[in-house]
Design an enzyme around this catalytic site. Structure first.
Site, PDB file in Angstrom:
ATOM      1  N   SER A 141       0.850  -1.192   0.000  1.00  0.00           N
ATOM      2  CA  SER A 141       0.000   0.000   0.000  1.00  0.00           C
ATOM      3  C   SER A 141       0.883   1.237   0.000  1.00  0.00           C
ATOM      4  O   SER A 141       2.035   1.203   0.480  1.00  0.00           O
ATOM      5  CB  SER A 141      -0.871   0.005   1.263  1.00  0.00           C
ATOM      6  OG  SER A 141      -1.481   1.262   1.474  1.00  0.00           O
ATOM      7  N   TYR A 154      -2.587  -0.769  10.083  1.00  0.00           N
ATOM      8  CA  TYR A 154      -2.582  -1.162   8.673  1.00  0.00           C
ATOM      9  C   TYR A 154      -1.302  -0.665   7.999  1.00  0.00           C
ATOM     10  O   TYR A 154      -0.613  -1.422   7.307  1.00  0.00           O
ATOM     11  CB  TYR A 154      -3.810  -0.584   7.980  1.00  0.00           C
ATOM     12  CG  TYR A 154      -3.877  -0.816   6.489  1.00  0.00           C
ATOM     13  CD1 TYR A 154      -4.458  -1.970   5.973  1.00  0.00           C
ATOM     14  CD2 TYR A 154      -3.370   0.129   5.596  1.00  0.00           C
ATOM     15  CE1 TYR A 154      -4.529  -2.173   4.610  1.00  0.00           C
ATOM     16  CE2 TYR A 154      -3.434  -0.075   4.225  1.00  0.00           C
ATOM     17  CZ  TYR A 154      -4.015  -1.227   3.749  1.00  0.00           C
ATOM     18  OH  TYR A 154      -4.073  -1.428   2.381  1.00  0.00           O
TER      19      TYR A 154
END
Length: 261
Positions: A141, A154
């Site tokens: 990400s 995350y």
């Protein structure tokens, strides 16, 4: 993966979002695709929408589930060529306000980091044993490089997966298996739950990155994770890694290995 040779592909978290988008393009290109996920309804709907898609309901948040998945793949798809570690979950809760039970945080870490590491360990030997070119894709990400206060765990887990992916690529460098890091920016999916979707159009993202996941690119970004500045920074960090990686003698994978008994 735009090759005319038929590949056998496993995608985790393939019932929706990026995983399903890539599965659709792989099937259209003539490849065999198996997707896995926790939601029977979501997987069944995906199979109804995409004739030929193979599904396996499973939870990779725990070691037993990952072993169960690996056993299933070895049984039904021993010729596995491509592993796409895509399954994800994103809890949008800041550090100072997180009062949830630790099990929720541990589940996030397990899905985002432990699962792709463990599945690679379980399945790479089979990908090497048949001797054909293969591709292992870890989906990280933009948050791995730009920590996000609204999703701190995350971001940290994706940063850890990025680091591990660099080392995995190094460990597989003398084999036919290439390691690709797919680095999405925010993409409009259901990752963070109902009402939280925002970012790049899913189809535009998948159309752009799909041809680049054939192993010819070590890292594949889109939009803000594909700008000249971002890619230049990544190249600088890779050069530094290569300069430091030979400090200690570390065993690497060999082109052909015996699969575990």
């Amino acid at each position: 993966m735009a090759t005319h040779e038929k590949r056998a592909v496993l995608i985790t978290g393939g019932g929706s979002g990026i995983g399903l988008g890539l599965a659709e393009r792989l099937l259209a290109a003539g490849h065999r695709v198996l997707v896995t996920g926790r939601s029977p309804g979501r997987l069944t709907a995906a199979a109804d929408r995409l004739p030929g898609l193979e599904i396996f309901v499973n939870d990779i948040a725990n070691p037993e589930g990952r072993q169960r998945l690996a056993d299933h793949v070895v049984q039904v798809m021993p010729e596995l060529d491509v592993l796409i570690n895509n399954a994800g979950v994103q809890r949008r809760v800041g550090i100072a306000s997180d009062r949830s039970p630790w099990a929720e945080s541990q589940n996030e870490i397990d899905i985002l980091f432990a699962a792709p590491v463990h599945l690679g360990r379980l399945l790479v030997p089979y990908m090497l044993a048949h001797g054909r070119p293969g591709v292992l894709v870890n989906v990280t990400s933009g948050g791995a490089f730009f920590p996000q206060p609204f999703a701190p765990l995350y971001s940290a887990a994706k940063a850890a997966l990025h680091s591990y992916t660099v080392n995995l690529r190094h460990a597989l460098r003398t084999t036919p298996v290439r390691v690709v890091e797919l680095i999405p920016p925010a993409v409009s999916t259901a990752l963070a739950g109902p009402g939280q979707a925002h970012g790049a159009d899913l189809d535009e993202f998948c159309d752009t990155v799909f041809p680049l996941l054939d192993g010819s690119h070590s890292e594949v970004g889109f939009g803000p994770t594909a700008t000249p500045g971002f890619t230049a920074q990544r190249a600088t960090e890779q050069n530094a890694f290569e300069a430091m990686s030979s400090r200690f003698d570390v065993p690497v994978y060999q082109p052909h290995v015996l699969v575990p008994e």
